[in-house]
Write a protein that holds these residues in place. Sequence first.
Motif, PDB file in Angstrom:
ATOM      1  N   PHE A  55      62.499  -5.766 -56.482  1.00 16.11           N
ATOM      2  CA  PHE A  55      62.770  -4.956 -55.297  1.00 16.11           C
ATOM      3  C   PHE A  55      63.256  -3.567 -55.702  1.00 16.11           C
ATOM      4  O   PHE A  55      63.729  -3.352 -56.817  1.00 16.11           O
ATOM      5  CB  PHE A  55      63.822  -5.632 -54.410  1.00 16.11           C
ATOM      6  CG  PHE A  55      63.296  -6.828 -53.664  1.00 16.11           C
ATOM      7  CD1 PHE A  55      62.582  -6.679 -52.494  1.00 16.11           C
ATOM      8  CD2 PHE A  55      63.508  -8.098 -54.156  1.00 16.11           C
ATOM      9  CE1 PHE A  55      62.092  -7.780 -51.805  1.00 16.11           C
ATOM     10  CE2 PHE A  55      63.024  -9.214 -53.488  1.00 16.11           C
ATOM     11  CZ  PHE A  55      62.318  -9.055 -52.308  1.00 16.11           C
ATOM     12  N   ALA A  56      63.164  -2.619 -54.782  1.00 15.47           N
ATOM     13  CA  ALA A  56      63.661  -1.268 -55.030  1.00 15.47           C
ATOM     14  C   ALA A  56      65.156  -1.312 -55.298  1.00 15.47           C
ATOM     15  O   ALA A  56      65.883  -2.154 -54.753  1.00 15.47           O
ATOM     16  CB  ALA A  56      63.368  -0.378 -53.816  1.00 15.47           C
ATOM     17  N   ALA A  57      65.622  -0.383 -56.145  1.00 15.28           N
ATOM     18  CA  ALA A  57      67.033  -0.377 -56.543  1.00 15.28           C
ATOM     19  C   ALA A  57      67.961  -0.288 -55.335  1.00 15.28           C
ATOM     20  O   ALA A  57      69.032  -0.903 -55.311  1.00 15.28           O
ATOM     21  CB  ALA A  57      67.296   0.781 -57.500  1.00 15.28           C
ATOM     22  N   ALA A  58      67.528   0.469 -54.314  1.00 12.22           N
ATOM     23  CA  ALA A  58      68.377   0.639 -53.129  1.00 12.22           C
ATOM     24  C   ALA A  58      68.569  -0.659 -52.357  1.00 12.22           C
ATOM     25  O   ALA A  58      69.520  -0.783 -51.569  1.00 12.22           O
ATOM     26  CB  ALA A  58      67.787   1.702 -52.211  1.00 12.22           C
ATOM     27  N   ARG A  59      67.681  -1.635 -52.545  1.00 13.65           N
ATOM     28  CA  ARG A  59      67.767  -2.886 -51.796  1.00 13.65           C
ATOM     29  C   ARG A  59      68.499  -3.981 -52.572  1.00 13.65           C
ATOM     30  O   ARG A  59      68.747  -5.057 -52.027  1.00 13.65           O
ATOM     31  CB  ARG A  59      66.361  -3.399 -51.443  1.00 13.65           C
ATOM     32  CG  ARG A  59      65.611  -2.537 -50.451  1.00 13.65           C
ATOM     33  CD  ARG A  59      66.378  -2.375 -49.162  1.00 13.65           C
ATOM     34  NE  ARG A  59      66.780  -3.650 -48.585  1.00 13.65           N
ATOM     35  CZ  ARG A  59      67.800  -3.803 -47.735  1.00 13.65           C
ATOM     36  NH1 ARG A  59      68.533  -2.762 -47.403  1.00 13.65           N
ATOM     37  NH2 ARG A  59      68.093  -4.999 -47.242  1.00 13.65           N
ATOM     38  N   GLU A  60      68.826  -3.748 -53.849  1.00 15.22           N
ATOM     39  CA  GLU A  60      69.385  -4.819 -54.679  1.00 15.22           C
ATOM     40  C   GLU A  60      70.742  -5.305 -54.161  1.00 15.22           C
ATOM     41  O   GLU A  60      70.927  -6.506 -53.916  1.00 15.22           O
ATOM     42  CB  GLU A  60      69.504  -4.351 -56.135  1.00 15.22           C
ATOM     43  CG  GLU A  60      68.162  -4.194 -56.821  1.00 15.22           C
ATOM     44  CD  GLU A  60      68.268  -3.589 -58.195  1.00 15.22           C
ATOM     45  OE1 GLU A  60      67.297  -3.688 -58.971  1.00 15.22           O
ATOM     46  OE2 GLU A  60      69.322  -3.006 -58.518  1.00 15.22           O
ATOM     47  N   PRO A 136      57.018  -5.779 -46.799  1.00 12.70           N
ATOM     48  CA  PRO A 136      58.193  -5.853 -47.674  1.00 12.70           C
ATOM     49  C   PRO A 136      59.406  -6.502 -47.008  1.00 12.70           C
ATOM     50  O   PRO A 136      60.155  -7.233 -47.660  1.00 12.70           O
ATOM     51  CB  PRO A 136      58.461  -4.381 -48.009  1.00 12.70           C
ATOM     52  CG  PRO A 136      57.126  -3.722 -47.890  1.00 12.70           C
ATOM     53  CD  PRO A 136      56.435  -4.435 -46.765  1.00 12.70           C
ATOM     54  N   LYS A 137      59.607  -6.236 -45.710  1.00 17.15           N
ATOM     55  CA  LYS A 137      60.746  -6.840 -45.010  1.00 17.15           C
ATOM     56  C   LYS A 137      60.588  -8.362 -44.963  1.00 17.15           C
ATOM     57  O   LYS A 137      61.542  -9.106 -45.187  1.00 17.15           O
ATOM     58  CB  LYS A 137      60.818  -6.282 -43.584  1.00 17.15           C
ATOM     59  CG  LYS A 137      61.930  -6.888 -42.715  1.00 17.15           C
ATOM     60  CD  LYS A 137      63.307  -6.531 -43.248  1.00 17.15           C
ATOM     61  CE  LYS A 137      64.397  -6.829 -42.221  1.00 17.15           C
ATOM     62  NZ  LYS A 137      64.487  -8.245 -41.857  1.00 17.15           N
ATOM     63  N   GLU A 140      61.298  -9.736 -48.409  1.00 15.62           N
ATOM     64  CA  GLU A 140      62.733  -9.778 -48.671  1.00 15.62           C
ATOM     65  C   GLU A 140      63.385 -10.936 -47.919  1.00 15.62           C
ATOM     66  O   GLU A 140      64.206 -11.673 -48.488  1.00 15.62           O
ATOM     67  CB  GLU A 140      63.382  -8.456 -48.256  1.00 15.62           C
ATOM     68  CG  GLU A 140      64.899  -8.447 -48.452  1.00 15.62           C
ATOM     69  CD  GLU A 140      65.527  -7.126 -48.052  1.00 15.62           C
ATOM     70  OE1 GLU A 140      66.593  -7.141 -47.397  1.00 15.62           O
ATOM     71  OE2 GLU A 140      64.963  -6.067 -48.389  1.00 15.62           O
ATOM     72  N   LYS A 198      73.015  -3.992 -60.919  1.00 15.71           N
ATOM     73  CA  LYS A 198      73.205  -2.551 -60.874  1.00 15.71           C
ATOM     74  C   LYS A 198      73.557  -1.967 -62.236  1.00 15.71           C
ATOM     75  O   LYS A 198      73.786  -0.755 -62.345  1.00 15.71           O
ATOM     76  CB  LYS A 198      74.319  -2.198 -59.878  1.00 15.71           C
ATOM     77  CG  LYS A 198      74.017  -2.566 -58.433  1.00 15.71           C
ATOM     78  CD  LYS A 198      72.695  -2.016 -57.957  1.00 15.71           C
ATOM     79  CE  LYS A 198      72.675  -0.511 -57.829  1.00 15.71           C
ATOM     80  NZ  LYS A 198      71.361  -0.014 -57.318  1.00 15.71           N
ATOM     81  N   ASP A 201      71.332   0.965 -63.352  1.00 14.51           N
ATOM     82  CA  ASP A 201      71.627   2.232 -62.682  1.00 14.51           C
ATOM     83  C   ASP A 201      72.863   2.891 -63.281  1.00 14.51           C
ATOM     84  O   ASP A 201      72.907   4.117 -63.474  1.00 14.51           O
ATOM     85  CB  ASP A 201      71.849   2.006 -61.182  1.00 14.51           C
ATOM     86  CG  ASP A 201      70.571   1.578 -60.470  1.00 14.51           C
ATOM     87  OD1 ASP A 201      69.481   1.835 -61.020  1.00 14.51           O
ATOM     88  OD2 ASP A 201      70.667   0.966 -59.399  1.00 14.51           O
TER      89      ASP A 201
END
Length: 350
Positions: A55-60, A136-137, A140, A198, A201
């Motif tokens: 998944f995208a980093a923002a969604r982790e 994607p939703k 998830e 994270k 990041d």
Amino acid sequence: MSTGLIALLDDIAGLAKVAAASLDDVVAQSTKAGAKAAGVVIDDAAVTPRYVVGFAAAREVPIVARIAWGSLKNKMLFLLPGALLLSLFAPWAITPLLMLGGAYLCYEGAEKVWHAVAAHGASQHEAAVLAPPENPKALEDAKVRGAIGTDFILSAEIMAITLGTLPDVPLWEQAVVLAIVGIGITVGVYGVVALIVKADDAGLAMAAGERPISAIFRRKIGQPSGADLSVRPVTQAIGRGLVVGMPWFLKMLAIVGTAAMVWVGGGIIVHGLAGYGLPGVEHAIHGAAVAAANAVPAVAGAVEWLATAAGSGVVGLAVGAVLIPVVQFVVSPLLSLFRREPKGHGAAGG
């Protein structure tokens, strides 16, 4: 009157002492129970990160938070009262329910192993059992549901282990200890999982950071200080190491998580069979583990644990392999009968 007041105060002091002793007992019981459940806690921490990979980093972190909230609801709303009710009215049902959950873990783990060995066949099975997510939703949501479902089984095992350490304590104390252990484990496990997902990041920020010391004090302007220049090579090296190493670490953790499903599920099945008078498999695994430990006495404890986990994993894989066709050709078609819309429903709904 003064004598009565003194007697009342004495009674209150006595109750306070009893309450303090009870709280001490609760803390001690919670610590003991948490230590007993440590093995399953480690498995839980290993299993969860694989649901976030891809998944995208923002969604982790939001995904981890959703899973953690679902885990807490599993424990507090369902497993805690369920465990207490079963221990009171149907203790005989605890073992078969755990074995059912263990079989689910075996199926999940075996399916992941099958996917690694024969991706095409596993994909066909998944397509037959699950409707593919449309966006994607939906993907998830499906991942979160899967993670919460797996967590439910691992949490049930944790609660069962915890309850097993509380055979002779009052019901209210059992409830408090279960709640403390459940909340503490959820916060601990998913806090660690959030840090793990994270870490790359954080590594990127460290690798690019020119002022590691000044950044701590939010000084973002001016030339780097002497402390920055001294520490920067170390922090940047650590950051680069995290950026390079975390993808490999997550892959390894996904493998460990799959293995954890198999050995925890297999272990539940093995212990359940022993409880029903079929201890042969458990004795065989224990004998092999003891023999392996005796061969390397310097690390006997670790070797015995690994051998036991491996034996349980073999059982788990065997059970899961049997369940894969059962789920595809029996369970899934039966469930589809309940999910199928009645004829004419689509036209009438226009």
